[in-house]
Design an enzyme around this catalytic site. Sequence first.
Site, PDB file in Angstrom:
ATOM      1  N   ARG A  89      36.046  30.753  36.488  1.00 35.52           N
ATOM      2  CA  ARG A  89      36.501  31.918  37.247  1.00 35.52           C
ATOM      3  C   ARG A  89      37.784  31.559  37.999  1.00 35.52           C
ATOM      4  NH1 ARG A  89      35.865  37.439  37.396  1.00 35.52           N
ATOM      5  NH2 ARG A  89      35.220  38.251  39.420  1.00 35.52           N
ATOM      6  N   THR A 366      37.589  43.261  30.019  1.00 37.26           N
ATOM      7  CA  THR A 366      37.036  41.942  29.877  1.00 37.26           C
ATOM      8  C   THR A 366      36.664  41.846  28.416  1.00 37.26           C
ATOM      9  OG1 THR A 366      36.293  42.006  32.180  1.00 37.26           O
ATOM     10  CG2 THR A 366      34.977  40.679  30.719  1.00 37.26           C
ATOM     11  N   ASN A 386      41.154  41.759  34.336  1.00 33.74           N
ATOM     12  CA  ASN A 386      40.364  42.727  35.100  1.00 33.74           C
ATOM     13  C   ASN A 386      40.679  44.178  34.727  1.00 33.74           C
ATOM     14  OD1 ASN A 386      38.406  43.140  37.098  1.00 33.74           O
ATOM     15  ND2 ASN A 386      39.973  43.516  38.635  1.00 33.74           N
ATOM     16  N   ASP A 408      38.441  41.831  42.528  1.00 35.88           N
ATOM     17  CA  ASP A 408      36.973  41.685  42.540  1.00 35.88           C
ATOM     18  C   ASP A 408      36.450  41.174  43.886  1.00 35.88           C
ATOM     19  OD1 ASP A 408      36.718  42.687  40.036  1.00 35.88           O
ATOM     20  OD2 ASP A 408      36.289  40.802  39.038  1.00 35.88           O
ATOM     21  N   SER A 437      31.561  38.305  40.423  1.00 39.15           N
ATOM     22  CA  SER A 437      31.736  38.901  39.097  1.00 39.15           C
ATOM     23  C   SER A 437      30.422  39.503  38.619  1.00 39.15           C
ATOM     24  CB  SER A 437      32.183  37.796  38.137  1.00 39.15           C
ATOM     25  OG  SER A 437      32.161  38.257  36.806  1.00 39.15           O
ATOM     26  N   SER A 438      30.525  40.357  37.613  1.00 37.95           N
ATOM     27  CA  SER A 438      29.314  40.855  36.936  1.00 37.95           C
ATOM     28  C   SER A 438      29.173  40.242  35.546  1.00 37.95           C
ATOM     29  CB  SER A 438      29.384  42.373  36.770  1.00 37.95           C
ATOM     30  OG  SER A 438      29.299  42.987  38.018  1.00 37.95           O
ATOM     31  N   GLY A 457      32.683  45.318  30.673  1.00 39.41           N
ATOM     32  CA  GLY A 457      32.273  46.617  31.231  1.00 39.41           C
ATOM     33  C   GLY A 457      32.125  46.636  32.733  1.00 39.41           C
ATOM     34  N   GLY A 458      32.743  45.673  33.465  1.00 41.75           N
ATOM     35  CA  GLY A 458      32.704  45.698  34.927  1.00 41.75           C
ATOM     36  C   GLY A 458      31.271  45.667  35.428  1.00 41.75           C
TER      37      GLY A 458
HETATM   38  N1  GLY Z   1      36.362  41.493  36.178  1.00 41.07           N
HETATM   39  C1  GLY Z   1      35.084  41.773  35.658  1.00 41.07           C
HETATM   40  C2  GLY Z   1      34.009  40.913  36.243  1.00 41.07           C
HETATM   41  O1  GLY Z   1      34.317  39.835  36.699  1.00 41.07           O
HETATM   42  O2  GLY Z   1      32.869  41.279  36.274  1.00 41.07           O
END
Ligand code: GLY
Length: 559
Positions: A89, A366, A386, A408, A437-438, A457-458
Site C-alpha cells: 500500500r 482498481t 484510485n 482513501d 483500503s477495501s 470496486g472501492g
Molecule cells: N482505492 C481502493 C481501495 O483501496 O480500496
Amino acid sequence: MALVLVLLPVGLVQAAPTAPGQAAIATAHPMATAAGREVLEAGGNAFDAAVAITATLAVVEPYSSGLGGGGFYLLHDAASGRDVMLDARERAPGQASRDMYLDDEGNPQPDLSVDGPLAAGIPGIPAALDHLAEEFGRLPLSTTLDPAIRAARDGFQVTEMYRRLAGFREELLADDPGSRTIFLDEGKLPALGHVIRQPDLAETLERIAIEGRDGFYQGELAGRLVDGVRKAGGIWCRSDLAGYRVVEREPVVSRFRGFEVVSAAPPSSGGVAIAQILNTYGVLERRAGELDDLSVLGLHYRVEAMRRAYRDRAEYLGDPDYVDMPLERLTSDHYAAGLAVGISPTDATRSASLAPVVTEPEGPHTTHFSVMDGEGNYVAATLSINYPFGAGVTVPGTGVLLNDEMDDFSQKPGVPNVYGLVGAEANAVQPGKRPLSSMSPTFVRSDELVGVLGTPGGSRIITMVLGGVLAATRGEPVDQWVAGPRIHHQYLPDRIEVEPGLLDADQRAELELMGHRIEVNDGFGNMQAVAWWREDGRLEAASDPRGEGQAAVFAPKAP
Ligand code: GLY
C-alpha cells in the site's frame, strides 16, 4: 504381507492431489494474462507470473493500476504451506499532515486529494515487484518484466473501457503535459484501436529489471520523480522514496460452512469485514436452521451483517503500524453472536439507530488478478489506481502516472469527503501512514476446493468478494462466482444496492416491506477468479463478463 497392507491403503487413498498440474490465470486484460502465461511457460512460478501480470497491467490499464500505485498480494507458498499478505500500500509522504486537504477555514478541499500531485502517496508497486522476485520467484526481473517492457514500448490498443475512463478524466489528462502526450491523441480522447506507447515507462521498467527496487526508489529516477512532483506542487522527498518498504503481514482467517476464508489484513479492511459478516451470517443461518443465500431472508440477513461490519470498519480500522485495533474482538464468534441478537428476521435496522459513525468509500478504479501454477502456489492480488488515471499527472521523463490514493484517508474526521461522507480518527492522515483500503484478495479453501478471487470496486469490493465466497461454498462453478448479480450495503448511505436480475418484483416488495431502501445499479466490479476442485482435479478460471479481461487454464510447456 504386512508391507502390502501398509502400502496398499496409501496407494489407494484418493487423497486430494497436492498440486493441480496445470496452471490458471484470470486478469482484467488479455495482454496481462498473456504475460503471466509467457512467464509460467518460461519455467516461472505463480509469484513470477504475478510480477509479469502486475507490470503489464501497469502498462495497459493505466486507469486502474500502475507503478505509481499500491496494492495487496495474498500469497500461498505450496512448499511451506504458508499464506502471506504482502502489503504494498502507498504511504503518506513525510510532509503530509492531518489538515493538508483543508482550506484556511478548516473546510475540506476534495479536489486536492483526488487530482494533482498532493493526492499522491509514495508508491508501493515497484517495491512489491522486487520483493516478489527476491523472496518468492525463481526467474530474474529481466525475464519477468520483459512482457511489460515490450507492451510499454510497442504499445496497446485503446478499448471501450479505456475510452470510457479516459473520457471521464479527459480534462485532467489534457491539463498535464505528460499525461496529455501519452494518454490522449493530440489532446483529445483517442479512437478505438489507437495505439498508446509509453517509451519512458519502458525505460523505468528496464531500470527496475536491472537494479531492482533501488532503480525506482534511489538514484537518478528517484531524483526525477521527486523533482517532477515538487515542481508540480507536491511534497515528496528523496527520503520518502528511500524509506518505502513493503510489509509481510498475517492474513485474516475465518471459518464458514466448513471452509477456511483467508483474506487481507489491515491496512485493508477487507479481511476483517468479510470475517465479521461471515461470522454474523453464520450465527443467523444456524438460528434459521437452513438459509438459502438468495432467498429474501438470506439477503436480509446478509445486508444486516454488512451494515454492522461497515459501521465497525469506519470506527476502528486503519494502518496497524499507527492504530490499535480490536481485531480479535471484531472477528470473534462471540462478537458476531452479540451482533446477531440485534438482528430481527422481519425488520431492517436503521443505520442511524446504531452508534453513529460514518463511512468513507474508496475510489473504484482498481484491478485484480488471480493466478495458480502447476505446483499449487497461488496469488490473489488487488492493486489500485484510485480514480481513473489516478491524480492525472505523469512525472516527466519517468512514464510514472501519480496515483490519488491519499483520498482513501479521512480528510477530516467528522467532515464529508468527495462522496459527501465522513470518516473516523483511525484513518486520519499522518506522515508515513497507509490509508485504509477495501481491497480484499481472498482464498476460500476446503478439502475439495482452493478458490482464489478478488475484484476492484472501492467500498463494494468487500461485499462482492463475500458474494463470490458464498457462491464457492454453494459449490457453484467459478464463472458464477464472478458473474452472479451483486448486492451491497455499507451502513451509510442507508440503502441496498443491487444489480438488475438479483431480485424479482415480489422479493423487492418483501424487502421494502421490511424497511429496506433499494437502489438498482448497473453492473459493478470486475472479478477475476481461479478454482481448483481437488476432488476431481478440475482447474477453472473466470474473468468477469462486466470487464474486458481474459482467463486461461493451460499446461505450461516445459521451458
Ligand atoms: N482505492 C481502493 C481501495 O483501496 O480500496
